[in-house]
Each structure stands twice: as structure tokens, then as C-alpha cells.
Design a protein around this motif. Structure first.
Motif, mmCIF file in Angstrom:
data_model
loop_
_atom_site.group_PDB
_atom_site.id
_atom_site.type_symbol
_atom_site.label_atom_id
_atom_site.label_comp_id
_atom_site.label_asym_id
_atom_site.label_seq_id
_atom_site.Cartn_x
_atom_site.Cartn_y
_atom_site.Cartn_z
ATOM 1 N N SER A 37 -2.343 -5.342 1.016
ATOM 2 C CA SER A 37 -3.592 -6.106 1.085
ATOM 3 C C SER A 37 -4.110 -6.172 2.523
ATOM 4 N N ARG A 96 -4.207 -9.276 -2.945
ATOM 5 C CA ARG A 96 -3.150 -9.214 -3.950
ATOM 6 C C ARG A 96 -2.632 -7.802 -4.199
ATOM 7 N N LYS A 97 -2.890 -6.890 -3.268
ATOM 8 C CA LYS A 97 -2.544 -5.502 -3.555
ATOM 9 C C LYS A 97 -1.086 -5.217 -3.191
ATOM 10 N N THR A 98 -0.248 -5.080 -4.209
ATOM 11 C CA THR A 98 1.160 -4.788 -3.955
ATOM 12 C C THR A 98 1.577 -3.577 -4.769
ATOM 13 N N ALA A 112 -2.282 -9.768 4.686
ATOM 14 C CA ALA A 112 -0.854 -9.745 4.360
ATOM 15 C C ALA A 112 -0.115 -9.951 5.662
ATOM 16 N N GLU A 124 5.766 -3.447 -1.858
ATOM 17 C CA GLU A 124 5.073 -3.350 -0.576
ATOM 18 C C GLU A 124 3.681 -3.979 -0.697
ATOM 19 N N ASN A 125 3.313 -4.797 0.284
ATOM 20 C CA ASN A 125 2.017 -5.465 0.247
ATOM 21 C C ASN A 125 1.004 -4.661 1.060
ATOM 22 N N TYR A 181 2.452 -14.172 -2.236
ATOM 23 C CA TYR A 181 2.193 -12.899 -1.554
ATOM 24 C C TYR A 181 2.234 -12.988 -0.036
#
Ligand code: GLC
Ligand code: CA
Length: 517
Positions: free
Chosen positions: A288, A278-280, A291, A285-286, A333
Motif C-alpha cells: 500500500s 489495504r494492498k497486501t 504502509a 507483503e504490504n 495493516y
């Protein structure tokens, strides 16, 4: 230990409002869960967690409890609940309820009495200052809205006054009680009484809401852990088969110190779960590890996970979840294909996995909804289950405008009916993975977890679970590592791979699981 069942559990989380409506009032109900037990079993899940079903004014979807011992009439009756439990057990499906120990609704009888200004048996059940002019800014307090002369602490929304489990560090002795005080332990006894009420009916335990929230000024959660250990003692003595799963996301504190059987790995900014899925960035910008066009870093996950896993592995389980009722669903995502890779990862990791209803078909996160019952940004993950293409996607026979939340009828929205039996669907992928997990104790918790290959900002990631090795490469490029397959059996594959004597190449966007003889 008789809670041994937990190590082989795969849970299904049900948001009851949105699962299945059997009496056409537009809202899901207990009977709806009962009639879908075979469906849940069919997916391979052998345990269920239901979000709160207690009587509530629903300012926070039921996490604001008005009466812990009463079923909210919209879900049915106590008899409906007992029937559900009996049917679940008949089918060997375990059932956890949601315990909300930290706060009640401000409409709860305890609070109704405590706030009057007249003496009541519940004067110390909540945390009030001694005078309304005393409102220390470092605490979240409600001021001037009841007759009692004092302000009271709230935990989450304004309608959720914090129960008084005392303070570990007493900084304002005029109104703060110690976590060792009799008053604080009376609240613990009240909590145990509620738990016994449901455990005596035969439920298999609780998911515990905001389990770390009990004692205030308890930064290291020392006094909070002491309370849970005392709860755990009661359970071990009286309900040895029942389990406690914490919403805490700190296995060392939750499992090792506080005695929970399992602890959720939640999506918190900057943590390992976030780094995986879930890191955006603010500009979208993703970053993760999982992704599309992935360029994340597995080490951000491992740096947190490994020490937490190592310290808790002999005592309990870390719970990966596909999602829950508090965060956007995964397809927000990533592509469907990437969702399938995340499921392959979660179903081959140690711990006790949880599938959120609808994630088995890749239900989408809706961004176009007005908040419902305190859902706000979470509302889009709480829409009705999409069973088929009939009226209201099979969720309810009610008129559309009566539904709890609108069903997702947007172009291509997935349904159970369309995906069941369809090769390569998210549903069939997850079902096959759960079956594989359940057929192989090593993939559950009868083996450890060892890293075979990882490097900073690199793909693939490879890990060993007993005689199995999993390779996961979400990136756009094929990735080769030194590894001898040595004739190992291919246990599961998404995408592709190639191997020669000393190398394995994992194709882009692929997952490979092999079993050595
Ligand atoms: C937990 C629940 C969430 C609820 C909150 C307050 O985080 O998962 O839905 O709003 O606690 O009880
Ligand atoms: Ca209903």
C-alpha cells in the motif's frame, strides 16, 4: 441546493450492536447512541450513519430486514428512535439510516406470502423461476425449499432473497420480467413507500446498501440508475434536504448516472482505495501507499480516482472512510503512527469523510472470534466500543458472557478515556484534523484538488486544496521536492520537515499541511 449541509459533513458510522449498552442486556441500543451524541460532536462529527436497526432475524447483522418499519426490539422502541432523532437535531447532528433496497430477509411478510404456492399480492415481489426443475446455473438460486413451484434468486446470503426490480437484458423470458415492467416498478414504489416512512419522521437521508444490485443482467447499471433517478426525483420534490449515499464505489455511475449525493470509496481488490491502504500480497507483503516501510505507488490510486473525481465533482462527493463494518480495521495493516497519517490524508481530501466507530482510538481488528450474525471475517471489526477501563471497557453492565461480542481487553487495547486529552493520540490527532477541516471550507469542498507532486512508486505525494498544500510521506526516507514555501503558514504537522528557498524536505513518516497567504 438545500442538501448543501452535506459538503461540510464529517460522518460517524455506528454499528449499533456494539456502541453502548444502556440496559445491561449485553447489546448496544438506541439510547446508547443518544447519550453519546455529545461524544460524537466532541470528536467533531456532525452527522451519523447507523447500520440497520430494523426488525430482523439477524442472519446478516440486520441487512436481512424482516420489517422495514419496525425497530428491532433489542435496540429499543420507535419512541426511543424518535427521541434519538430529536436530540441529534437539537445538537445539529444529521442522521442517516441504512436502506437495504436489494433484498429482504426470507422471514419478511412479502416473502412469507410469495413462497407459499398460493396466489398472493407479492407473487412478483421476488424473482422465482416457473418450475423447480428450472435452475439456470448462472444465477444464485435457492432450490426446493418452499412449496411454490420454482426457485428463487438470492443476493447475498441464502436468507436474503433478491427483490424483483426486473432484468435489463431478459435472457429467459419464461420467468424474467423486464426492468420496465409494471411488476418491477411496483417494487420501486414499495421502496419509495419505505423511504417516505422514515423521511416523514425527519431523518436526513439514507446510506444505501448494495445500491448497484437492483436490476439483474444490467452490466452497465443503466436500468438500476434509472430507478435511483426516479427515487431522487421524489426526494428533490418532497424531501429536498435529504441525501442518499451509495455503497457502490463507482462515482460516475452512482453520482453522475444514478443521482446519488455521495458514493463510498470501498476497499475492492485492485482499486484505488486498496492501493492506498489495504494492498497486501498472499504472502503478507504490504504494497500500500500508506504502509510501514512503504513502497507503494500513488499512481495506482490516482489512475482511478482522478477521472472519477473529475466527472463527479460538480454533482456529488466521494466518501473516504477510515474503515467500515465490512473490512478489517486499519491497525491490522499498519502501525498507529501510520493510521494517523491516513487520517491526515482523508481529512484533507475532497468529499465527505466517514469515521467508523472506534477508529478514532485505533480499535483493533480481532482475528480470534467465531462469526457472529453472519459477520465471518468481518466479525473482528464489530466488537464493542472501548470507552474506559471499567467493567466491559464501559460498553455494558451485563455479565461478560452475555455481551454481543467480547470486548478487546488485550494488552494495550485503546480506550477513549486514555486517549482523550493525550497529546499525539490517534483520537486527538483525528479531532484536531476534523476541527481544521471544518474551520476551512477549502479543505472540505469549497476548493478543488490539484496535484503538486507525484511520481510512480515515489514519495512524497503533494496536493493542493485552494490555498492549502498537503505533503504526505509515509516512507522510511526523507524526501525532498522542489517547492517554494514562501513563508506559508504551517497548518498541521505530523513528524517533521525542512525547507530552504526552493525545496521542501518531508521527513520520513510525516505529513505537512501549509497554508499560503
Ligand atoms: C453490504 C453491507 C454488508 C451486508 C451486505 C448485504 O455490503 O455493508 O454488511 O452484509 O451488503 O446486505
Ligand atoms: Ca442494550
Amino acid at each position: 441546493m438545500s442538501t448543501n449541509w452535506l459538503k461540510n459533513a464529517v460522518f460517524y458510522e455506528i454499528y449499533p450492536q456494539s456502541f453502548l449498552d444502556t440496559n445491561a442486556d449485553g447489546i448496544g441500543d438506541l439510547q446508547g447512541i443518544t447519550v453519546k451524541l455529545d461524544y460524537i460532536k466532541g470528536l467533531g462529527c456532525n452527522a451519523i450513519w447507523i447500520n440497520p436497526i430494523y426488525d430482523s432475524p439477524f442472519m446478516d447483522a440486520g441487512y436481512d430486514v424482516r420489517d422495514y418499519k419496525k425497530i428491532a426490539p433489542r435496540y429499543g422502541t420507535m419512541a426511543d428512535f424518535e427521541h434519538l432523532l430529536e436530540q441529534a437535531h437539537k445538537k445539529d447532528v444529521k442522521l442517516l439510516l441504512d436502506l437495504v433496497p436489494g433484498h429482504t430477509s426470507d422471514t419478511h411478510e412479502w416473502f412469507q406470502q410469495a413462497k407459499t404456492g398460493y396466489p398472493s399480492p407479492y407473487d412478483n415481489r421476488y424473482i422465482f423461476t416457473k418450475c423447480v426443475w428450472d435452475a439456470p446455473p448462472m444465477y444464485r438460486m435457492m432450490c426446493g425449499i418452499c412449496e411454490r413451484d420454482g426457485n428463487y434468486l438470492v443476493n447475498y446470503f441464502s436468507s436474503q432473497p433478491a427483490l424483483n426490480y426486473g432484468f435489463y437484458d431478459v435472457t429467459c423470458p419464461e420467468w424474467q420480467m423486464s426492468s420496465d415492467s409494471d411488476e418491477a416498478w411496483e417494487t420501486v414504489e414499495a421502496l419509495k413507500d419505505i423511504m417516505r416512512f422514515w423521511l416523514d419522521k425527519g431523518i436526513d437521508g439514507f446510506r444505501v446498501d448494495m445500491a448497484d444490485s437492483l436490476v439483474k443482467n444490467d452490466d452497465e447499471k443503466i436500468a438500476t440508475a434509472k430507478i435511483w433517478r426516479s427515487v431522487r426525483e421524489m426526494m428533490d420534490a418532497q424531501y429536498p434536504d435529504a441525501v442518499l449515499v451509495s455503497e457502490w464505489s463507482h462515482p460516475q455511475r452512482a453520482i453522475v448516472n444514478a443521482g446519488f449525493h455521495a458514493d463510498f470509496y470501498l476497499d475492492h481488490q485492485g482499486n484505488g482505495y486498496n492501493a492506498l491502504f489495504r494492498k497486501t500480497t498472499a504472502d503478507g507483503e504490504n504494497l500500500s501507499f500508506f504502509a510501514d516501510h512503504a513502497h507503494g505507488d500513488i499512481e495506482e490510486f490516482l489512475a482511478e480516482y482522478l477521472p472519477q473525481y473529475e466527472c463527479s465533482r460538480d454533482k456529488g462527493y466521494i466518501s473516504f472512510m477510515t474503515n467500515n463494518h465490512d473490512m478489517p480495521r486499519a491497525p491490522f495493516y499498519m502501525s498507529e503512527h501510520m493510521v494517523k497519517l491516513t487520517h491526515a490524508f482523508m481529512m484533507t481530501m475532497p468529499g465527505v469523510p466517514f469515521v467508523y466507530y472506534g477508529d478514532e482510538i485505533g480499535m483493533r481488528y480481532r482475528t480470534d472470534l467465531v462469526s457472529k450474525e453472519g459477520g465471518f471475517s468481518r466479525t473482528g471489526s464489530r466488537t464493542p466500543m472501548q470507552w474506559n477501563r471499567e467493567k466491559n471497557m464501559g460498553f455494558s453492565d451485563a455479565d461478560e458472557d452475555m455481551l454481543y461480542l467480547p470486548v478487546d481487553k488485550s494488552e494495550g487495547s485503546p480506550t477513549v478515556e486514555d486517549q482523550q486529552g493525550q497529546e499525539g493520540s490517534i483520537y486527538e490527532n483525528l479531532k484536531a484534523l476534523i476541527a481544521l477541516r471544518k474551520a476551512n471550507p477549502e479543505l472540505m469542498n469549497d476548493s478543488g484538488f490539484e496535484i503538486v507532486y507525484e511520481a510512480p512508486k515515489a514519495y512524497p505525494f503533494a496536493y493542493r486544496r485552494g490555498s492549502f498544500t498537503a505533503f504526505v510521506n509515509p516512507s522510511d526516507d526523507d524526501k525532498a521536492i522542489d517547492y517554494r514555501l514562501d513563508g506559508a503558514e504551517i497548518a498541521y504537522l505530523i513528524g517533521g520537515y525542512e525547507a530552504d528557498d526552493n525545496t521542501v524536505t518531508i521527513r520520513s513518516r510525516s505529513f505537512l499541511l501549509v497554508k499560503h497567504g
